[in-house]
Design a protein around this motif. Structure first.
Motif, mmCIF file in Angstrom:
data_model
loop_
_atom_site.group_PDB
_atom_site.id
_atom_site.type_symbol
_atom_site.label_atom_id
_atom_site.label_comp_id
_atom_site.label_asym_id
_atom_site.label_seq_id
_atom_site.Cartn_x
_atom_site.Cartn_y
_atom_site.Cartn_z
ATOM 1 N N ALA A 1 0.044 10.561 -2.853
ATOM 2 C CA ALA A 1 -0.046 10.629 -4.306
ATOM 3 C C ALA A 1 0.676 11.861 -4.842
ATOM 4 C CB ALA A 1 -1.511 10.624 -4.737
ATOM 5 N N GLY A 2 1.686 12.295 -4.100
ATOM 6 C CA GLY A 2 2.562 13.346 -4.619
ATOM 7 C C GLY A 2 3.694 12.701 -5.410
ATOM 8 N N PHE A 3 4.802 13.416 -5.563
ATOM 9 C CA PHE A 3 5.931 12.850 -6.313
ATOM 10 C C PHE A 3 6.396 11.527 -5.698
ATOM 11 C CE2 PHE A 3 6.900 17.017 -8.341
ATOM 12 C CZ PHE A 3 7.073 16.554 -9.635
ATOM 13 N N ALA A 4 6.545 11.496 -4.372
ATOM 14 C CA ALA A 4 7.083 10.294 -3.730
ATOM 15 C C ALA A 4 6.107 9.136 -3.865
ATOM 16 C CB ALA A 4 7.392 10.579 -2.257
ATOM 17 N N GLY A 5 4.836 9.406 -3.654
ATOM 18 C CA GLY A 5 3.848 8.338 -3.763
ATOM 19 C C GLY A 5 3.742 7.804 -5.186
ATOM 20 N N ALA B 1 9.127 7.390 2.421
ATOM 21 C CA ALA B 1 9.813 8.083 1.330
ATOM 22 C C ALA B 1 9.304 9.512 1.218
ATOM 23 C CB ALA B 1 9.579 7.350 0.008
ATOM 24 N N GLY B 2 10.148 10.374 0.698
ATOM 25 C CA GLY B 2 9.719 11.725 0.344
ATOM 26 C C GLY B 2 9.907 12.737 1.454
ATOM 27 N N ALA B 3 9.115 13.795 1.364
ATOM 28 C CA ALA B 3 9.342 14.986 2.174
ATOM 29 C C ALA B 3 9.077 14.766 3.660
ATOM 30 C CB ALA B 3 8.459 16.133 1.667
ATOM 31 N N ILE B 4 8.388 13.666 4.008
ATOM 32 C CA ILE B 4 8.100 13.413 5.416
ATOM 33 C C ILE B 4 9.370 13.066 6.201
ATOM 34 C CG2 ILE B 4 7.639 10.937 5.176
ATOM 35 C CD1 ILE B 4 5.283 11.308 7.134
ATOM 36 N N LEU B 5 10.432 12.714 5.503
ATOM 37 C CA LEU B 5 11.689 12.366 6.171
ATOM 38 C C LEU B 5 12.312 13.600 6.824
ATOM 39 C CD1 LEU B 5 13.092 10.161 3.265
ATOM 40 C CD2 LEU B 5 12.040 9.335 5.403
ATOM 41 N N ALA B 6 13.027 13.381 7.903
ATOM 42 C CA ALA B 6 13.657 14.489 8.624
ATOM 43 C C ALA B 6 14.983 14.900 7.964
ATOM 44 C CB ALA B 6 13.911 14.069 10.069
ATOM 45 N N HIS B 7 15.475 16.049 8.381
ATOM 46 C CA HIS B 7 16.837 16.516 8.085
ATOM 47 C C HIS B 7 17.067 17.004 6.656
ATOM 48 C CE1 HIS B 7 17.683 14.941 12.019
ATOM 49 N NE2 HIS B 7 17.382 13.709 11.644
ATOM 50 N N HIS B 8 16.026 17.560 6.059
ATOM 51 C CA HIS B 8 16.251 18.234 4.772
ATOM 52 C C HIS B 8 15.315 19.434 4.730
ATOM 53 C CE1 HIS B 8 12.351 17.301 2.937
ATOM 54 N NE2 HIS B 8 12.397 16.236 3.695
ATOM 55 N N MET C 1 0.870 -1.171 0.000
ATOM 56 C CA MET C 1 0.000 0.000 0.000
ATOM 57 C C MET C 1 0.911 1.225 0.000
ATOM 58 S SD MET C 1 -2.988 1.326 0.264
ATOM 59 C CE MET C 1 -4.181 2.276 1.156
ATOM 60 N N VAL C 2 0.728 2.083 -1.013
ATOM 61 C CA VAL C 2 1.478 3.341 -1.043
ATOM 62 C C VAL C 2 0.558 4.438 -0.541
ATOM 63 C CG1 VAL C 2 2.646 5.038 -2.496
ATOM 64 C CG2 VAL C 2 2.971 2.596 -2.928
ATOM 65 N N ILE C 3 1.004 5.108 0.514
ATOM 66 C CA ILE C 3 0.190 6.170 1.103
ATOM 67 C C ILE C 3 0.752 7.505 0.647
ATOM 68 C CG2 ILE C 3 -0.642 7.187 3.260
ATOM 69 C CD1 ILE C 3 0.060 4.406 4.548
ATOM 70 N N ILE D 1 4.291 1.728 2.131
ATOM 71 C CA ILE D 1 5.267 2.814 1.941
ATOM 72 C C ILE D 1 4.553 4.114 2.288
ATOM 73 C CG2 ILE D 1 6.721 4.093 0.322
ATOM 74 C CD1 ILE D 1 7.145 1.509 -1.219
ATOM 75 N N LEU D 2 5.071 4.790 3.291
ATOM 76 C CA LEU D 2 4.474 6.040 3.756
ATOM 77 C C LEU D 2 5.123 7.180 2.989
ATOM 78 C CD1 LEU D 2 2.581 7.402 5.853
ATOM 79 C CD2 LEU D 2 4.579 7.577 7.352
ATOM 80 N N ALA D 3 4.351 7.790 2.101
ATOM 81 C CA ALA D 3 4.862 8.890 1.277
ATOM 82 C C ALA D 3 3.846 10.022 1.318
ATOM 83 C CB ALA D 3 5.099 8.413 -0.153
ATOM 84 N N SER D 4 3.437 10.338 2.538
ATOM 85 C CA SER D 4 2.294 11.233 2.711
ATOM 86 C C SER D 4 2.681 12.703 2.789
ATOM 87 C CB SER D 4 1.525 10.819 3.968
ATOM 88 O OG SER D 4 2.414 10.627 5.045
#
Lengths: 427, 550
Positions: A15-19, A390-397, A11-13, A313-316
């Motif tokens: 629908a932006g670029f990462a999703g 994946a994507g912008a939810i990750l820390a440190h950027h 399940m990909v969560i 995959i959490l890409a929210s």
């Protein structure tokens, strides 16, 4: 297919670029994929794919080579998402992603090892890594300061030819502008409607005719990005043929057509790959059974359904995508309640000046992952061995200030899918 | 150097200065107003927008209560376009001082402030958002006032009577010969050009900055600066003004202003009036305190915060007791051996007319002009300078004309291109009123930038239109846009949780992620000394009450 009875591989969560990227990469590797979540920021996209352009942000230093910038970031910011990936992974991910887009008539261009200056809707120039073909001639015109006319339209607000000309006039004396009536319209215009209109060749011919008298002494004609929806390259080529000039697009302010083009391209391309898209349905919560099987409740109050998957995959995304929620007393991740690395109090979230180069401390907040993109719990241990992020939810950027949003989204999605497959994802 | 001659020079374009400009103009006295930023850029534009019934002051200051009652009645009659006559409630919750509650009606009666007790059930049926555990409720005659419309209408009326004004024009020094100010030196901050004014008499109406102005003339006024922050909600939560029925304290007034409500305030002593800006801590403190009388204040969406500075004149420096009320200070600087210099400061928005009348009387006496005050009788005419601050009017106008070519540039507040054009015409493309950011000047005169997007979208669209109209050139328009966004940010940043956090995320993605504006084009005039002004451009209906809570 029975959408709600299938147990999906993933399940990909989001629908932006990462999703979208995670969905694509997983589907291409033969996994069964369900995808849900708001489209988030993709509708606001310029269509440009940023890889890396500014580091350190406090110095506002631009890099010509995104790869040198990635090296510098990996060296200076060990927690940055790129630091877990390495350049080869990033390069492969972007290549795969743009190859897919090209296969769906949304071709991207760019240099192998350097960023390309492009116009923003405000007439500023930013640097990016990959540019839609329909905008590419604009980068040549900008580079050569070639005789060029920017066409804008009565009724399209927020896109001003005079603004772009004024912003550039010191460096570019051969840039001029003209305002035209849009074929067959009066009153307010919307990019999506304009794009549909110009999908018709006879409207393009009308436009070309109206432009002709203004374009006698120019080599390039720049338009707001409204030149067709599903096959803009064809519309641009047609206009080039009709005018005898090079034609390019400049992104408009959101809601623009550049983002919906990407979304539509994915919708077209992913369906044949067997992806089950729960379009615009939010993931409300997740449960994980003892055997690891995830159950997701998706939809909205009153219309809630359950979808099951062996991996997630959490890409929210961040706040705009609702991947992170900001409360008065702190930031949370609402679906899995993953701990969010964040400043100690809200007083530390933002700088006093919006345009301060160092950016807001809140932007570095996010979730922590291990080197296989698996979120970490409070004790620093992997939360679930079949949950990836994946994507912008990750820390440190700070993707907005570093200009690395699409790069992080696509490359971390690639790595998450790869890690998932390595750990034996198929059911 | 350009020299302007006038009979009276007024320094400061807040409620007092603009009221004084009109008062003197009505008496036939030639006058010029100079303002270092823009109309109501100080506390006059950064407060609740509350026309006090007087009930708030009945315990602490009966005289102020009576003044508020009288002046409120006058304004409702003479400037109805600026007033939303909402009425008000005082409500108490468990834990509020029972003696104060018991004495309230008598105290109101002693100051002749109309007030009557209503049942808790009636209060809740009038205002369903109130807490369900109220212990007492009284109805009073509070109202909401649009301080921007008020000051702009005062200026417009004065100008129609022959007076003049200049915004973005800052005093830099005085020349004093034989105990008289003979020249006032100024600089036009739009162009950077110096100019000078020769006036028979100078009135310092600079509010919290009155001490700085007086000091330049060699006079001393001891002021304390009290910064007060307020919060604006996305929706209007009540029909009436809601007051906490207790000894006046922080966070106990909620005032409707058109489509929004304004909640506040705090009181923080600061050293420099330019250092005033709302903070995260204050936003939290206001909500934590006020939710007792209205629980939805915890969960409602906030649009922004803003802050103003109350100038509090220290005891022993209150000037001539015959000329002043306790709410404000009128100082004749004869005491400092300057014969033609007067300061008026302190006070509340509700009593601004009186605060103009008193110095005008003194000015006329000093000038030997025998002309009585007429502002108790002459209505304040509505003007096209002030009209566009009214919520909803721009939308009505746009719908009324149905011109398909007239685009809505500010979608949150429905401000159309033709309205922007009308405002640009009153500002003038080249004159000093445009200041360092024409967009900011437009924002003060309309609702542009005041909705949920906080200028993120409308700022870009209006900027494009200003380029189309040739009002800005080169990179100037974008620099002025940055300045506008920077000022909105002061009020936006303290309330960034929930939906506003998403909005801010989007705004940063646009301006920084998409346009690289943090790296290009310096912000117009990045001087750190700009204090509250635009942090504090509130929605209409946020009126002034410096010294609101002594």
């Amino acid at each position: 297919m029975k959408r709600y009875e299938t147990v999906y591989d993933v399940m990909v969560i989001g629908a932006g670029f990462a999703g979208m990227a995670a969905t694509l990469f997983a589907a291409e590797r033969g996994l069964s994929v369900a995808q849900a979540g708001a489209t988030g920021g993709i509708d606001f996209s310029t269509g440009f794919l940023d890889l890396m352009a500014v580091h350190p942000v406090a110095e506002g230093r631009y890099w010509d080579s995104p790869w040198d910038a990635v090296d510098a970031v990996i060296r200076d910011v060990p927690g940055h998402p790129y630091a877990r990936l390495g350049k080869e992974c990033i390069r492969t991910a972007l290549d795969d992603f743009t190859t897919f887009l090209a296969s769906q008539k949304l071709e991207y261009l760019g240099h192998a090892d350097r960023n390309t200056p492009v116009f923003s809707p405000a007439g500023t120039v930013k640097r990016t890594f990959r540019v839609p073909r329909t905008a590419w001639k604009g980068t040549e015109a900008l580079r050569d300061k070639a005789p060029t006319i920017i066409v804008d339209f009565h009724g399209l607000k927020g896109f001003s030819g005079p603004q772009i000309v004024e912003m550039q006039k010191q460096q570019w004396p051969d840039l001029k502008t003209a305002r035209l009536a849009f074929p067959g319209s009066i009153g307010e215009l919307y990019p999506e409607h304009m794009a549909w209109t110009l999908s018709a060749p006879e409207r393009c011919a009308e436009l070309a005719k109206a432009v002709a008298e203004h374009a006698r002494n120019v080599e390039y004609i720049g338009f707001p990005a409204v030149l067709g929806l599903n096959d803009p390259v064809r519309t641009v080529s047609l206009l080039e043929e009709l005018t005898g000039r090079h034609v390019f697009e400049i992104p408009t302010l959101p809601p623009s057509i550049t983002g919906p083009r990407l979304r539509a391209t994915f919708d077209r391309g992913l369906a044949p790959r067997g992806v089950c898209t729960f379009s615009q349905k939010m993931v409300l919560n997740a449960r994980r059974a003892d055997d690891g099987l995830f159950s997701f409740q998706i939809g909205a109050a009153g219309d809630v359904r359950t979808v099951r998957a062996r991996n997630a995959i959490l890409a929210s995304g961040r706040f705009f995508g609702k991947g992170l929620l900001a409360h008065r007393d702190g930031v949370i991740e609402p679906i899995f309640n993953i701990p969010v690395t964040q400043p100690s109090s809200r007083t530390q979230w933002h700088t006093e000046r919006f345009f301060a180069r160092q950016g807001n401390a809140l932007n570095l907040s996010g979730i922590e992952v291990d080197d296989r993109q698996r979120p970490l719990g409070t004790n620093g241990a992997v939360l679930h061995d079949n949950l990836f992020a994946a994507g912008a939810i990750l820390a440190h950027h700070d993707w907005m200030r570093m200009k690395c949003g699409a790069g992080i989204a696509i490359a971390t999605a690639y790595h998450a899918v790869r890690s998932m497959i390595d750990s034996g994802s198929k059911g | 150097m350009k020299t302007i001659s006038t009979t009276v020079l007024i320094i400061g374009g807040g409620a007092t200065g603009t009221g004084l400009l009109r008062d003197l103009a009505l008496r036939g006295v030639q006058c010029l107003l100079v303002e270092k930023r823009d109309i109501n850029a100080g506390a006059s534009g950064a407060n609740h927008g509350l026309l006090h019934s007087g009930a708030r002051y009945v315990a602490s200051d009966s005289e102020a209560a009576m003044e508020c009652r009288e002046e409120g009645e006058l304004l409702k009659r003479l400037a109805p376009q600026c007033i939303d006559d909402t009425g008000g409630l005082f409500v108490a919750v468990p834990g509020d001082n029972e003696q104060y509650i018991a004495d309230f009606a008598d105290m109101c009666a002693r100051s002749a402030v109309p007030c009557h007790e209503i049942s808790v059930a009636e209060a809740r049926s009038l205002e369903p958002a109130l807490a369900d555990n109220l212990v007492a409720a009284y109805a009073v005659e509070d109202a909401a006032v649009d301080p921007f419309m008020l000051s702009l209408d005062n200026v417009a009326h004065a100008v129609s009577l022959g007076a003049s004004y200049r915004c973005n024009t800052r005093v830099t020094g005085f020349r004093i010969d034989a105990q008289r100010i003979t020249r006032v030196e100024l600089v036009d901050d739009t162009t950077g050009e110096p100019l000078c004014v020769e006036a028979a008499l100078v009135v310092n109406a600079a509010g919290a900055w009155a001490g700085n102005v007086a000091r330049m003339a060699g006079a001393t006024i001891n002021l304390l600066f009290s910064s007060g922050s307020l919060l604006i909600t996305q929706n209007r939560l009540t029909t009436r003004v809601i007051n906490r029925l207790r000894k006046p304290a922080d966070s106990d007034i909620l005032v409707p202003g058109g489509t929004v409500s304004v909640l506040g305030t705090t009181s923080v002593t600061i050293q420099d009036p330019d250092a005033c800006r709302p903070s995260v801590e204050e936003a939290d403190r206001i909500i934590n305190d006020a939710r007792a009388m209205m629980p939805s204040l915890e969960t409602t969406r906030y649009i922004r915060a803003y802050a103003g500075v109350r100038p509090l004149v220290l005891a022993g420096d209150a000037g001539d007791a015959r000329n002043v009320s306790r709410g404000f200070s009128l100082i004749d600087h004869e005491r400092d051996d300057i014969a033609n210099f007067v300061t008026i400061t302190g006070g509340k928005l509700t009593t601004f007319r009186l605060m103009a009348e008193k110095p005008a009387d003194l000015v006329c006496r000093k000038l030997g002009v025998d002309s009585p005050c007429t502002t108790r009788e002459v209505p304040l005419p509505p003007s096209n300078m002030g009209m566009w601050t009214e919520p909803g009017l721009t939308a009505k106008t746009w719908l009324g004309t149905r011109d398909p070519h007239d685009l809505i540039l500010c979608e949150c507040e429905m401000v159309s291109r033709s309205v922007i054009d009308a405002i640009v015409d009153t500002i003038g493309t080249a004159g000093p009123t445009r200041g360092q950011s024409m967009l900011t000047a437009i924002g003060l005169r309309s609702r542009v930038g005041k909705g949920p997007c906080q200028g993120g979208f409308c700022g870009l669209r209006v900027t494009s239109h200003l380029y189309d109209r040739n009002c800005v050139e080169g990179t100037q328009g974008v620099a002025e846009l940055k300045s506008f966004i920077e000022r909105r940010w002061r009020g936006f940043s303290p309330i960034l949780w929930g939906l506003p956090a998403m909005q801010a995320d989007l705004q940063e993605a646009l301006y920084c992620g998409m346009m690289d504006m943090e790296l290009q084009i310096p912000t117009a005039r990045e001087d750190a000394t700009e204090g509250m002004e635009t942090t504090t451009h509130p929605a209409p209906g946020e009126g002034a009450a410096c010294g609101d809570r002594q």
